[in-house]
Design a protein around this motif. Structure first.
Motif, PDB file in Angstrom:
ATOM      1  N   THR A 300      15.482  40.015  23.617  1.00  0.00           N
ATOM      2  CA  THR A 300      14.873  39.507  22.215  1.00  0.00           C
ATOM      3  C   THR A 300      15.586  40.300  21.221  1.00  0.00           C
ATOM      4  N   LEU A 301      16.718  40.866  21.229  1.00  0.00           N
ATOM      5  CA  LEU A 301      17.503  41.850  20.252  1.00  0.00           C
ATOM      6  C   LEU A 301      17.095  43.219  20.335  1.00  0.00           C
TER       7      LEU A 301
ATOM      8  N   THR B 129       7.534  32.975  20.165  1.00  0.00           N
ATOM      9  CA  THR B 129       8.318  33.925  20.890  1.00  0.00           C
ATOM     10  C   THR B 129       8.810  35.119  20.105  1.00  0.00           C
ATOM     11  N   VAL B 130       9.348  36.158  20.789  1.00  0.00           N
ATOM     12  CA  VAL B 130       9.710  37.368  20.174  1.00  0.00           C
ATOM     13  C   VAL B 130      10.855  37.357  19.607  1.00  0.00           C
ATOM     14  N   GLY B 131      10.951  36.818  18.225  1.00  0.00           N
ATOM     15  CA  GLY B 131      11.801  36.272  17.802  1.00  0.00           C
ATOM     16  C   GLY B 131      12.528  35.042  18.324  1.00  0.00           C
ATOM     17  N   LEU B 136      15.845  31.398  22.960  1.00  0.00           N
ATOM     18  CA  LEU B 136      17.186  31.364  23.618  1.00  0.00           C
ATOM     19  C   LEU B 136      17.116  31.605  25.051  1.00  0.00           C
ATOM     20  N   ASP B 137      16.358  32.981  25.094  1.00  0.00           N
ATOM     21  CA  ASP B 137      16.177  33.478  26.449  1.00  0.00           C
ATOM     22  C   ASP B 137      15.424  32.562  27.562  1.00  0.00           C
ATOM     23  N   ASN B 162      25.682  35.855  24.362  1.00  0.00           N
ATOM     24  CA  ASN B 162      25.104  36.826  25.259  1.00  0.00           C
ATOM     25  C   ASN B 162      23.938  36.271  26.325  1.00  0.00           C
ATOM     26  N   THR B 163      23.155  35.644  25.858  1.00  0.00           N
ATOM     27  CA  THR B 163      22.108  35.060  26.392  1.00  0.00           C
ATOM     28  C   THR B 163      22.595  34.120  27.642  1.00  0.00           C
ATOM     29  N   PHE B 164      23.382  33.399  27.219  1.00  0.00           N
ATOM     30  CA  PHE B 164      23.907  32.324  27.940  1.00  0.00           C
ATOM     31  C   PHE B 164      24.763  32.903  29.255  1.00  0.00           C
ATOM     32  N   GLY B 165      25.443  34.184  28.831  1.00  0.00           N
ATOM     33  CA  GLY B 165      26.238  34.678  29.936  1.00  0.00           C
ATOM     34  C   GLY B 165      25.175  35.627  30.730  1.00  0.00           C
ATOM     35  N   ALA B 166      24.127  35.973  29.986  1.00  0.00           N
ATOM     36  CA  ALA B 166      22.901  36.580  31.170  1.00  0.00           C
ATOM     37  C   ALA B 166      22.728  35.789  32.227  1.00  0.00           C
ATOM     38  N   TYR B 167      22.677  34.613  32.008  1.00  0.00           N
ATOM     39  CA  TYR B 167      22.069  33.742  32.994  1.00  0.00           C
ATOM     40  C   TYR B 167      23.224  32.985  33.758  1.00  0.00           C
TER      41      TYR B 167
END
Lengths: 454, 454
Positions: A300-301, B129-131, B136-137, B162-167
């Protein structure tokens, strides 16, 4: 947004994804994106009872299904004035991006709140989340690979089960007795995993007024559970949305107050103030907290800044402890109405728990009845509940249901139990006339834990 | 929360997890939980420049690093009165749990906002969404298994990377030219994947005033990209936080307005109103929307309800279109200051993009300089930027930096470019004196896309 209309479907901490959400359009179309989804997505399915609950939300139905707090007593003029003042004072900060970990002043106030349950914590170990549901999401993201085992009470919070499922974790239920999660059952579950060369990533437990069972762990029980956790080097996630709503007196000491390195604590303002701000938190050991902030930033940042300033302002400008006392009186009257109504209207052979706080009673039907099968008939008789199967990852719970007393008035609660009693009476008549065809499968009867034998 | 102090570190849509977050305690302790984490967690690491940015946030430093909008012009008394009124009118709804999909009235208003970019949409296809970070998440959660390929511009938004990497997705960058993402490069990337028996789960693109490159796709370019996507049956995620901030005139038609089944559109109120509410949205085909709501329920139960009512009230009670025009004038002056400052102060051999909107200029250093290596010296000279490497998943970008003009005043921006020019001058002297040791690796120089050749 000047009309007070509610959307036809509302998220609900008791129902989670199992029953909340939109039922406006039924999905009769083919999903042309189906070959593109991730493996985890194929497990995301709307519950079969979702459409039914759209009906159950009609005003003529007494819903004992929801987990929405009753916030009607919040003083709107006080909150409205406080928000206006907050915006004039610190609007440019409250409306800007904020810290991924959460606003420092709110984290300090959260530590004050937790001190009521014996927790000594540093604000730097707190991460603010979008309700404690997001805390569950981020913790599962950090800890669980597909196939990893998570231990949870039998039954457990459906929203947590959904989240564990969304990360393809495998939930192993652990039985409860009159005093909540059973240390002997926990030891046996850990030992059994160990024998199979496995280990649980964590134990998920709700020590106070458990959702859905309504049971609480006495202080000594908490110590025993932590002992077992030490024995098997088990992490504990202590989810505590209801702890301050102890109708029997002061809050009990949190498990986190007994072990700061082994227990990750989840808190929420949803039941002590209001859920619409989506303000929850995690108190975690430093290394885990660092991962949580990185995960929060990717997700969410930062958690909603305006909400955090709003909650912070409420805490600093309003007698929030007095407000909790007023919530407790209101919920006590509703709990008493529920228990009185059940005593008067349930047929013989029905049992239920007697919670000291929180929102929920767990009811066990007379042998031969099935709570999910009878739900349409209950809704026809203008009463709704959540079938027990929602609270198990393994299909158990068909003889159980969760009844909530948080939202309807005492009069409506009593009327609801009366209607439920009528449905149960007719089900029993049918069962006696036509025999066993409505019975749950034998495996469910014999293996279902019974937290309600008190 | 009566003091307007900012936390020392603030999440930032331009920096994402790479530079935001707390640097209060440096992690020198061992992480005793390390053997419990999921595989994905081992990839979550705080950026090396995180600590440096804590210094860069000091008031004496001109930060050209952040992506925070300047919301100082929002009329606080208007917002404060509107919030008070909203609470008195519909407080019990605004503070209660809400729909997992988002509040119906806000979703209708979102459709009005999107109509400014030529999008005809139904509120039922919108998920709040939360922003748009959370959009993206949730989309990555739905679509991406570990190892799946995602296509993204070179360079691309660090928060998305970052998000793509987190998955555990694998980002393949696609080159840009003067008009943004290059259709020929996209075709070649898709064909190359196809030759290897692979397929991208989606293309992630920011058509307007791209973060970080500051480039925009003309209308014809959008059509060409959609053509390539059709050719390879590719889904497009169109991220559009800045579209309404077109300093050159009316907003351009969104890609979503050209293809409703292939394009998933992300929007946000963070730049057109204020980011602190964390109110973004996804417009997606019905089947995807259903999955999004299930994912949202597992992640948060529901997005922040109070925020949604607040944004909705703002839209219905304030001249938000007029406010956007006022934002545009303010950003135009800052953009002009940035471009004038760069023209005056940059040494020969430095090039940069000239954005028509949004927040960012992408700068390419003279050959032989390294933006990440010189960052400490820039911060010593009281100016900060984000090194180009943050915007690549593959380590490229060392000759680039992102400069933002959204937050500092025009005077400060010019001062910042002056300080940056001094640093570059000294770096060049060193380079001329001591030769090649500070040069980036050859592979980076030769392969780095250069979106700034205009």
């Amino acid at each position: 947004m000047s009309t007070p209309a509610r959307p036809e479907s509302v998220a609900d901490p008791g129902d989670g994804g199992a029953v909340a959400g939109s039922a406006r359009r039924q999905d009769t179309r083919l999903d042309s994106y189906v070959d593109r989804y991730a493996a985890r997505t194929h497990g995301m399915k709307a519950s079969a009872v979702r459409a039914l609950f759209a009906v159950a939300n009609r005003p003529e139905v007494v819903s004992l299904a929801g987990g929405m707090p009753n916030i009607a007593d919040l003083p709107l003029n006080v909150v409205g004035d406080a928000m206006r003042e907050m915006i004039l004072d610190v609007g440019p900060q409250a409306m800007q991006y904020g810290s991924g970990q959460g606003e420092p002043e709110l984290r300090e106030q959260i530590c004050e709140v937790m001190s009521l349950e014996g927790i000594a914590a540093h604000p730097d170990d707190v991460t603010v989340t979008v309700g404690s549901q997001q805390a569950l999401d981020l913790l599962t993201r950090i800890f669980c690979d597909p196939g990893d085992v998570v231990l949870a009470e039998a039954p457990s919070y459906v929203g947590a089960l959904n989240t564990f499922g969304a990360y393809q974790s495998r939930v192993v239920h652990v039985g409860m007795d009159d005093h909540g999660l059973d240390p002997a059952a926990l030891r046996e579950a850990c030992a059994s995993l160990q024998r199979h060369g496995a280990r649980a990533k964590f134990l998920y437990t709700i020590p106070n007024f458990q959702n859905p069972a309504g049971l609480s762990q006495p202080v000594q029980r908490r110590r025993e559970l932590i002992e077992v956790a030490r024995e098997f080097d088990l992490l504990i996630i202590e989810d505590n949305p209801y702890g301050l709503l102890n109708l029997a007196g002061d809050p009990l000491p949190a498990m986190r107050s007994m072990d700061a390195e082994r227990v990750i604590y989840l808190g929420s303002f949803s039941k002590t103030f209001a859920p619409g701000f989506r303000a929850g938190w995690v108190l975690a050991p430093h290394a885990v907290r660092e991962k949580l902030v990185l995960a929060q930033e990717a997700a969410t940042l930062c958690p909603p800044v305006f909400s955090q300033f709003a909650v912070s302002k409420y805490l600093s400008s309003h007698d929030w402890r007095g407000q909790i006392e007023s919530f407790k009186s209101m919920y006590a009257a509703r709990r008493d109405a529920m228990l009185a109504g059940l005593s008067e209207h349930m047929p013989a052979g029905t049992t239920w728990t007697r919670p000291d706080g929180g929102f929920f009673v767990w009811l066990t039907l007379p042998e031969g009845l099935d709570s999910q099968a009878m739900l349409p008939r209950a809704v026809s008789n203008r009463v709704a509940y959540v079938p027990g199967t929602a609270f198990y990852a393994d299909g158990l719970g068909s003889r159980n249901m969760r009844l909530s007393y948080c939202y309807p008035t005492p009069e409506r609660i009593i009327e609801g139990t009366k209607r439920l009693g009528e449905v149960l009476g007719r089900e029993l008549e049918l069962h006696e006339t036509f025999g066993l065809h409505d019975q749950p499968r034998a495996v469910e009867r014999s293996q279902a834990p019974r937290p309600d034998q008190r």
